[in-house]
Design an enzyme around this catalytic site. Structure first.
Site, short mmCIF file in Angstrom:
data_model
loop_
_atom_site.label_atom_id
_atom_site.label_comp_id
_atom_site.label_asym_id
_atom_site.label_seq_id
_atom_site.Cartn_x
_atom_site.Cartn_y
_atom_site.Cartn_z
N PHE A 169 0.87 -1.34 0.44
CA PHE A 169 0.32 -0.30 0.02
C PHE A 169 0.70 1.51 0.02
CE2 PHE A 169 1.11 0.04 4.42
CZ PHE A 169 -0.48 0.00 5.35
N GLU A 170 -0.40 2.62 -0.06
CA GLU A 170 0.46 3.99 -0.64
C GLU A 170 1.66 3.72 -2.14
OE1 GLU A 170 -0.07 5.89 0.91
OE2 GLU A 170 -0.50 5.75 2.71
N GLY A 171 1.21 2.87 -2.93
CA GLY A 171 2.00 2.38 -3.98
C GLY A 171 3.05 1.64 -4.10
N ASN A 173 6.57 -1.13 -3.98
CA ASN A 173 7.66 -0.58 -4.07
C ASN A 173 8.01 -0.31 -5.67
OD1 ASN A 173 7.42 -0.60 -1.56
ND2 ASN A 173 8.56 -2.40 -0.96
#
Length: 362
Positions: A169-171, A173
């Protein structure tokens, strides 16, 4: 659900039609905050694993006495320290830049948003470093627990299960690595960063003289950092010359390029953090951590640079090939050597004496 939803004027964030910038800024902030929470998780994970290792006996002695486990703990300490370093450096830069704004300015929040957006690369680095450091600590924690690491009654099992989401999450890696390389390329092309000038300046001088004294405790590491900067700029120049603006579509080389930027950031900010410390016992305890961090990240850089260059060699002109080979050969002139095993022994010894992560500054 929100199709044709009417939003009161007083509740609109930013300007109408520009909500994308606001949404992305939420992600940027979330990424660097995730770096902090992941670094904190590393410290908890290594404490849990250490406490178990002291109590667990094998071959009539604590497994904490085994060299392979000590190697694992030393790496946990270094990875947590690296994550912390980039987290605090990014937050400090954002706070300092925001502090110079006029809070009475009608565009105060718009300018604050721009400042956060300008730290997009740093935010992605924080997210990647932290989540991958925590992945290492959790995974090795399970290894130290052995079969007990899969039993839910033991805390490391929950760590191993729950840390996995941090790399998603949060994009993911992967997306964050593309952002690092993509924004790096964009800022170079638009000349928002003096990257082209830096590349030109280093063609004949890969290790420019700096303002540090010759007897600095880290004089060889300082040269290594500047040499790494030249390697990064050289391979970036070769990529642009081969692909031009199409580089943004070449994921095979964008991923290692992002890793080079990440490792160089750790090199530079790690040294900067250490160099600003007061001359005391804490600084002495930090030194082996920094030295090992510099060595491992330099080796990452040199390997990734060679990987990229090997993929470009058939497309490069003779002048670029000659410049690259000359730069590679200059490494020998650094006369750099690092006893990584002794450094890791020293780090683990300090970790064992404290019984926990010991590099949080008070």
């Amino acid at each position: 659900y929100f199709q044709d939803c009417e939003v009161p004027v007083e509740n609109v964030l930013g300007k109408v039609g520009e909500g994308g910038h606001v949404a992305l800024n939420v992600l940027y902030a979330g990424r660097w905050k995730l770096g902090f929470s992941s670094a904190a998780g590393c410290k908890t994970a290594m404490k849990i694993a250490y406490d178990f290792s002291v109590e667990r006996k094998q071959f009539s002695r604590s497994i904490a006495s085994f060299g392979m486990l000590q190697n694992k703990f030393s790496k946990m300490v270094v990875k947590a320290w690296e994550s912390d370093t980039l987290n605090y450096a990014t937050t400090g830069s954002i706070d300092y830049t925001i502090s110079k704004l006029d809070k009475n300015d009608a565009d105060y929040y718009e300018k604050m948003q721009k400042i956060i957006e300008d730290h997009a690369i740093e935010a992605s680095i924080c997210k990647i470093l932290g989540s991958e450091a925590l992945a290492y600590c959790a995974d090795e924690g399970v290894q130290i627990f052995g079969g007990a690491g899969f039993i839910e009654e033991y805390p490391v099992a929950g760590f191993y299960r729950d840390e996995r989401i941090n790399r998603i999450f949060e994009g993911t890696n992967e997306i964050n690595r593309l952002l690092i390389s993509g924004i790096f390329l964009k800022k170079a092309i638009l000349e928002e960063l003096p990257i082209r000038n830096s590349i030109f300046d280093r063609l004949d001088n890969s290790m420019p003289s700096l303002s540090f004294s010759d007897d600095h405790a880290l004089s060889k590491e300082i040269d290594l950092i500047e040499y790494s900067r030249s390697l990064m700029l050289c391979i970036f120049d070769n990529l642009i010359n081969v692909y031009g603006q199409d580089l943004k579509n070449e994921q095979w080389v964008l991923e290692p390029l992002a890793d080079i930027v990440i490792s160089f950031s750790v090199l530079y900010m790690g040294f900067t953090r250490y160099n600003q410390l007061d001359e005391n016992d804490f600084k002495l305890k930090t030194l082996p951590v920094l030295r090992y961090s510099i060595d491992r990240n330099f080796n990452k850089i040199i390997n990734k640079v060679k990987d990229i260059n090997n993929s470009l060699i058939d497309k490069m002109d003779s002048n670029s090939i000659e410049n690259f080979n000359t730069l590679l050969n200059q490494f020998l002139s650094l006369n750099y050597f690092c006893d990584t095993i002794s450094l890791k022994k020293s780090i683990c010894k300090e970790f064992y004496e404290n019984g926990k992560y010991y590099l949080d500054q008070k």
